[in-house]
Design a protein around this motif. Structure first.
Motif, PDB file in Angstrom:
ATOM      1  N   MET A   1       1.079  -1.112  -0.055  1.00  0.00           N
ATOM      2  CA  MET A   1       0.014   0.067  -0.195  1.00  0.00           C
ATOM      3  C   MET A   1       0.884   1.194   0.217  1.00  0.00           C
ATOM      4  N   LYS A   2       0.932   1.961  -0.995  1.00  0.00           N
ATOM      5  CA  LYS A   2       1.709   3.095  -1.280  1.00  0.00           C
ATOM      6  C   LYS A   2       0.816   4.386  -1.044  1.00  0.00           C
ATOM      7  N   PHE A   3       1.241   5.341  -0.245  1.00  0.00           N
ATOM      8  CA  PHE A   3       0.355   6.358   0.110  1.00  0.00           C
ATOM      9  C   PHE A   3       1.326   7.657  -0.488  1.00  0.00           C
ATOM     10  N   GLY A   4       0.874   8.624  -1.336  1.00  0.00           N
ATOM     11  CA  GLY A   4       1.335   9.898  -1.774  1.00  0.00           C
ATOM     12  C   GLY A   4       1.231  10.976  -0.754  1.00  0.00           C
ATOM     13  N   GLY A   5       1.871  11.850  -1.135  1.00  0.00           N
ATOM     14  CA  GLY A   5       2.092  13.253  -0.671  1.00  0.00           C
ATOM     15  C   GLY A   5       0.877  13.830  -0.068  1.00  0.00           C
ATOM     16  N   THR A   6      -0.278  14.052  -0.515  1.00  0.00           N
ATOM     17  CA  THR A   6      -1.507  14.607   0.219  1.00  0.00           C
ATOM     18  C   THR A   6      -2.035  13.569   1.254  1.00  0.00           C
ATOM     19  N   SER A   7      -1.631  12.248   0.876  1.00  0.00           N
ATOM     20  CA  SER A   7      -2.366  11.361   2.023  1.00  0.00           C
ATOM     21  C   SER A   7      -1.656  11.137   3.224  1.00  0.00           C
TER      22      SER A   7
ATOM     23  N   SER B   1       8.099   7.282  -5.704  1.00  0.00           N
ATOM     24  CA  SER B   1       7.417   6.316  -4.457  1.00  0.00           C
ATOM     25  C   SER B   1       6.728   5.394  -5.049  1.00  0.00           C
ATOM     26  N   ASP B   2       6.067   5.651  -6.182  1.00  0.00           N
ATOM     27  CA  ASP B   2       5.140   4.523  -6.926  1.00  0.00           C
ATOM     28  C   ASP B   2       6.144   3.577  -7.373  1.00  0.00           C
ATOM     29  N   TYR B   3       7.263   3.856  -7.851  1.00  0.00           N
ATOM     30  CA  TYR B   3       8.255   2.845  -8.561  1.00  0.00           C
ATOM     31  C   TYR B   3       8.632   2.076  -7.180  1.00  0.00           C
TER      32      TYR B   3
ATOM     33  N   ILE C   1      -1.878   1.897  -5.131  1.00  0.00           N
ATOM     34  CA  ILE C   1      -1.241   3.286  -5.124  1.00  0.00           C
ATOM     35  C   ILE C   1      -2.620   4.095  -4.522  1.00  0.00           C
ATOM     36  N   TRP C   2      -2.338   4.685  -3.535  1.00  0.00           N
ATOM     37  CA  TRP C   2      -3.293   5.536  -2.730  1.00  0.00           C
ATOM     38  C   TRP C   2      -3.064   6.886  -2.937  1.00  0.00           C
ATOM     39  N   THR C   3      -3.811   7.829  -3.752  1.00  0.00           N
ATOM     40  CA  THR C   3      -3.543   8.969  -3.911  1.00  0.00           C
ATOM     41  C   THR C   3      -4.680  10.090  -3.604  1.00  0.00           C
ATOM     42  N   ASP C   4      -4.715  11.073  -4.299  1.00  0.00           N
ATOM     43  CA  ASP C   4      -5.820  12.062  -4.115  1.00  0.00           C
ATOM     44  C   ASP C   4      -6.796  12.184  -5.085  1.00  0.00           C
ATOM     45  N   VAL C   5      -7.143  11.111  -6.052  1.00  0.00           N
ATOM     46  CA  VAL C   5      -8.034  10.870  -6.996  1.00  0.00           C
ATOM     47  C   VAL C   5      -8.595   9.498  -7.024  1.00  0.00           C
ATOM     48  N   SER C   6      -9.837   9.223  -7.411  1.00  0.00           N
ATOM     49  CA  SER C   6     -10.328   8.025  -7.459  1.00  0.00           C
ATOM     50  C   SER C   6      -9.889   7.374  -8.587  1.00  0.00           C
ATOM     51  N   GLY C   7      -8.805   7.135  -8.918  1.00  0.00           N
ATOM     52  CA  GLY C   7      -7.966   6.150 -10.042  1.00  0.00           C
ATOM     53  C   GLY C   7      -7.320   6.982 -11.260  1.00  0.00           C
ATOM     54  N   VAL C   8      -7.247   6.139 -12.230  1.00  0.00           N
ATOM     55  CA  VAL C   8      -6.497   6.851 -13.371  1.00  0.00           C
ATOM     56  C   VAL C   8      -7.860   7.339 -14.082  1.00  0.00           C
ATOM     57  N   LEU C   9      -7.985   8.685 -14.420  1.00  0.00           N
ATOM     58  CA  LEU C   9      -9.118   9.499 -14.924  1.00  0.00           C
ATOM     59  C   LEU C   9      -8.857   9.511 -16.576  1.00  0.00           C
ATOM     60  N   THR C  10      -9.988  10.016 -16.899  1.00  0.00           N
ATOM     61  CA  THR C  10     -10.042  10.003 -18.433  1.00  0.00           C
ATOM     62  C   THR C  10      -9.202  10.993 -18.988  1.00  0.00           C
ATOM     63  N   ALA C  11      -8.915  12.139 -18.340  1.00  0.00           N
ATOM     64  CA  ALA C  11      -7.773  13.003 -18.476  1.00  0.00           C
ATOM     65  C   ALA C  11      -7.419  13.700 -17.370  1.00  0.00           C
ATOM     66  N   ASN C  12      -6.290  14.654 -17.332  1.00  0.00           N
ATOM     67  CA  ASN C  12      -6.000  15.235 -16.224  1.00  0.00           C
ATOM     68  C   ASN C  12      -7.006  16.029 -15.474  1.00  0.00           C
ATOM     69  N   PRO C  13      -7.491  15.942 -14.405  1.00  0.00           N
ATOM     70  CA  PRO C  13      -8.512  16.543 -13.607  1.00  0.00           C
ATOM     71  C   PRO C  13      -8.498  18.139 -13.394  1.00  0.00           C
ATOM     72  N   THR C  14      -7.041  18.329 -13.193  1.00  0.00           N
ATOM     73  CA  THR C  14      -6.765  19.899 -13.226  1.00  0.00           C
ATOM     74  C   THR C  14      -7.422  20.778 -14.277  1.00  0.00           C
TER      75      THR C  14
ATOM     76  N   LYS D   1       0.272  11.986 -14.458  1.00  0.00           N
ATOM     77  CA  LYS D   1       1.156  11.927 -13.404  1.00  0.00           C
ATOM     78  C   LYS D   1       0.843  11.049 -12.284  1.00  0.00           C
ATOM     79  N   VAL D   2      -0.434  10.574 -12.142  1.00  0.00           N
ATOM     80  CA  VAL D   2      -0.851   9.758 -11.158  1.00  0.00           C
ATOM     81  C   VAL D   2      -0.244   8.398 -11.156  1.00  0.00           C
ATOM     82  N   LEU D   3       0.704   7.838 -12.044  1.00  0.00           N
ATOM     83  CA  LEU D   3       1.377   6.930 -11.819  1.00  0.00           C
ATOM     84  C   LEU D   3       2.798   7.449 -12.473  1.00  0.00           C
TER      85      LEU D   3
ATOM     86  N   LYS E   1      -9.634   4.727 -23.837  1.00  0.00           N
ATOM     87  CA  LYS E   1      -9.660   4.971 -22.394  1.00  0.00           C
ATOM     88  C   LYS E   1      -9.423   6.051 -21.642  1.00  0.00           C
ATOM     89  N   SER E   2      -8.547   6.591 -22.193  1.00  0.00           N
ATOM     90  CA  SER E   2      -7.996   8.033 -21.336  1.00  0.00           C
ATOM     91  C   SER E   2      -7.103   8.917 -22.349  1.00  0.00           C
ATOM     92  N   ILE E   3      -6.795  10.077 -22.079  1.00  0.00           N
ATOM     93  CA  ILE E   3      -5.968  11.099 -22.828  1.00  0.00           C
ATOM     94  C   ILE E   3      -4.965  11.626 -21.979  1.00  0.00           C
TER      95      ILE E   3
HETATM   96  P1  ADP Z   1       0.857  11.193  -5.343  1.00  0.00           P
HETATM   97  O1  ADP Z   1       1.336  12.498  -4.257  1.00  0.00           O
HETATM   98  O2  ADP Z   1      -0.490  10.652  -4.346  1.00  0.00           O
HETATM   99  O3  ADP Z   1       1.516  10.633  -5.775  1.00  0.00           O
HETATM  100  P2  ADP Z   1       0.310  12.894  -7.821  1.00  0.00           P
HETATM  101  O4  ADP Z   1       0.444  14.163  -7.519  1.00  0.00           O
HETATM  102  O5  ADP Z   1       1.690  12.361  -8.251  1.00  0.00           O
HETATM  103  O6  ADP Z   1      -0.006  12.300  -6.464  1.00  0.00           O
HETATM  104  O7  ADP Z   1      -0.610  12.150  -8.722  1.00  0.00           O
HETATM  105  C1  ADP Z   1      -2.028  12.419  -8.566  1.00  0.00           C
HETATM  106  C2  ADP Z   1      -2.248  13.394  -9.439  1.00  0.00           C
HETATM  107  O8  ADP Z   1      -2.183  13.240 -10.900  1.00  0.00           O
HETATM  108  C3  ADP Z   1      -3.874  13.879  -9.380  1.00  0.00           C
HETATM  109  O9  ADP Z   1      -4.088  14.729  -8.161  1.00  0.00           O
HETATM  110  C4  ADP Z   1      -4.230  14.721 -10.619  1.00  0.00           C
HETATM  111  O10 ADP Z   1      -4.158  15.979 -10.701  1.00  0.00           O
HETATM  112  C5  ADP Z   1      -2.861  14.099 -11.557  1.00  0.00           C
HETATM  113  N1  ADP Z   1      -3.290  13.514 -12.671  1.00  0.00           N
HETATM  114  C6  ADP Z   1      -2.790  13.789 -14.078  1.00  0.00           C
HETATM  115  N2  ADP Z   1      -3.411  13.037 -15.185  1.00  0.00           N
HETATM  116  C7  ADP Z   1      -4.251  12.309 -14.449  1.00  0.00           C
HETATM  117  C8  ADP Z   1      -5.125  11.231 -14.740  1.00  0.00           C
HETATM  118  N3  ADP Z   1      -5.228  10.880 -16.075  1.00  0.00           N
HETATM  119  N4  ADP Z   1      -5.691  10.454 -13.715  1.00  0.00           N
HETATM  120  C9  ADP Z   1      -5.610  10.765 -12.466  1.00  0.00           C
HETATM  121  N5  ADP Z   1      -4.920  11.860 -12.095  1.00  0.00           N
HETATM  122  C10 ADP Z   1      -4.100  12.687 -13.206  1.00  0.00           C
END
Ligand code: ADP
Ligand code: ASP
Ligand code: MG
Length: 470
Positions: A4-10, A208-210, A226-239, A264-266, A316-318
């Motif tokens: 179980m890996k937890f990223g910065g915001t977690s 850290s994911d690596y 990989i526990w992060t601050d979004v609910s998975g790999v999303l269809t595009a960058n949510p920002t 960036k999520v992975l 699947k995603s962009i």
């Molecule tokens: P952590 O600190 O948990 O490793 P990161 O900031 O490295 O988190 O990665 C999570 C962030 O990646 C999300 O908050 C989101 O803004 C960004 N992101 C960019 N593209 C995507 C995507 N396709 N799906 C999910 N998140 C994405």
């Protein structure tokens, strides 16, 4: 066991660490390996402190350090009771004294080597581990922090070190496995390693994911989370795309392409160790732990029949990545002289410069790089055999979907959507891996392009299915 890996915001403060403890206790099973990042912003602050010191701005370096100290001490005081806090505060005190000495040393020398920068950066993950180990003990769990510098053995390419897999595998089995066998929870730092001589290294930003994937593969984990601050790999960058939504399942290949092209999520290297042992990777949200997240496996669960010819259900995603430079190289000799391409790639290889997108024509080749350090030397050598034009401030996009190879019409939809949005495509590559369509545009048009494409492949589809369900 699971990783179980937890990223910065977690792990950013006491509340976040408390939440992580609840997740680990509720879902970790008996013997998880917990890999922790530094708290959000901590690594950036450590880098900024080190740079200020090197610029002899010692006063502001020490000011930043005192903010960090305040933050860590407050977290310890809020998270831990006296008995558990004591050891942590003692360690913190020593570490902050060491950092103060480092600042002074770097200021005197006015030089920040990559090796010293790695040393600065290594504190953030240690702080998370120190705090979390004590938190678990306080909650009555058997937990042990294994310092990743004993396990993750790398080369000495500081700030972007490569793990030495054989030694790291042996060390994982030697240091981590016995603790897991005892049903104790192991806590370790992501991102941080050391050379065989014991000098601290890091695996590159976001690494850290690596770490989680490498250790998971050596320990034959059932799953790497990989526990992060979004609910998975999303269809595009949510920002950029507020209505981007999680992709429930994807293949290793899809995830690897997306990570490589900027999701960036992975971390881009995460998937490879998982592929080798076919270990599922699950991306989950520590702020919404009940969300399904994304499950990444070897299987393509999408139906291969019933694909709509226009590509719906296929993309699947962009992903996209900015800061790209196109290098256009035109052969000065007559047409495509024998050996020209080989010579071009030889020059890039000599300077260890990796190339992302490539397009060739009869008289030349265009390619992209994402890091311009050392480019002057490359251009100088290329100039001897070709006309070279460097074109910066671009962004690369990758439209990813395993079933794209079976569908037709996807490329048409992509370029029509971009054309309608007034976006000029400067380079296209399709067919390299068959599961992605890659192209390059001007950086300033990223937002418009991404919104147009997301609308084309995801929002409209949602409207269709909403209509169908009425
Ligand atoms: P952590 O600190 O948990 O490793 P990161 O900031 O490295 O988190 O990665 C999570 C962030 O990646 C999300 O908050 C989101 O803004 C960004 N992101 C960019 N593209 C995507 C995507 N396709 N799906 C999910 N998140 C994405
Ligand atoms: N803390 C490191 C970074 O910010 C590693 C990570 O979070 O994955 O890059
Ligand atoms: Mg990350």
């Amino acid at each position: 066991m699971i990783v179980m890996k937890f990223g910065g915001t977690s792990v950013k403060d006491a509340g976040a660490l408390q939440n992580v403890a609840s997740i680990v206790m509720a879902r970790g099973g008996k013997k998880p390996l917990v890999v922790l990042s530094a708290g959000a912003g901590v690594t950036d602050t450590l880098i900024s402190i080190a740079r200020r010191a090197a610029e002899t701005d010692t006063k502001s370096a020490l000011e930043y350090l005192s903010h960090l100290r305040e933050r860590q001490f407050t977290t310890a005081k809020t998270l831990l009771e006296d008995e558990y806090r004591h050891n942590v505060l003692q360690a913190f005190t020593q570490q902050f004294e060491e950092l103060e000495m480092l600042i002074k040393g770097v200021s005197i020398l006015q030089e920040l080597t990559p090796r010293v920068l790695d040393h600065f950066m290594s504190f953030g993950e240690q702080w998370s581990c120190l705090l979390f180990e004590q938190k678990l003990l306080q909650e009555g769990h058997n937990a042990e922090w294994v310092d990743s510098r004993e396990v993750m053995i790398t080369d000495d390419d500081y700030t972007k070190s490569t793990p030495q897999f054989d030694i790291t595998e042996n060390r994982s089995r030697q240091y981590i496995f016995p603790i897991i066998q005892k049903n104790h929870i192991v806590v370790t730092q992501g991102f941080i390693g050391s050379t065989q001589q014991g000098i601290t290294t890091t695996l590159g930003r976001g690494g850290s994911d690596y770490t989680a994937a490498i250790l998971g593969s050596f320990l034959d984990a059932e799953e790497i989370q990989i526990w992060t601050d979004v609910s998975g790999v999303l269809t595009a960058n949510p920002t950029i795309v507020p209505d981007a939504r999680p992709v429930r399942e994807m293949t290793f290949n899809e995830a690897a392409e997306l990570a490589y092209f900027g999701a960036k999520v992975l971390h881009p290297s995460t998937i490879l160790p998982a592929i080798k042992k076919k270990i599922p990777v699950r991306v989950l949200n520590s702020h919404q732990p009940d969300d399904d997240g994304t499950l990444i496996t070897a299987n393509n669960t999408q139906p291969t029949t019933g694909i709509l010819p226009n590509g719906d259900n296929v993309v699947k995603s962009i992903a996209h990545r900015s800061g790209i430079t196109i290098i256009r190289i035109q052969s000065t000799r007559m047409l495509m002289a024998h050996g020209f391409l080989a010579k071009v790639f030889e020059i890039f290889a000599k300077y260890k410069k990796s190339v992302d997108v490539i397009a060739t024509s009869e008289v030349g080749i265009s390619l992209t790089i994402d890091d311009r350090t050392g480019l002057d030397n490359i251009v100088k050598e290329l100039d001897e055999i070709a006309d070279v034009h460097v074109d910066p401030d671009k962004a690369v996009f990758s439209i990813v979907g395993e079933n794209m190879k079976k569908a037709h019409g996807v490329a048409g939809r992509v370029f029509t959507a971009l054309g309608t949005a007034g976006i000029n495509v400067e380079l296209i590559s399709h067919g390299g891996s068959e599961i992605n369509l890659t192209f390059v545009i001007k950086e300033e048009q990223v937002k418009r392009a991404l919104l147009a494409l997301h609308d084309e492949f995801f929002t409209q589809r949602k409207i269709h299915s909403d209509k169908e369900s009425q």
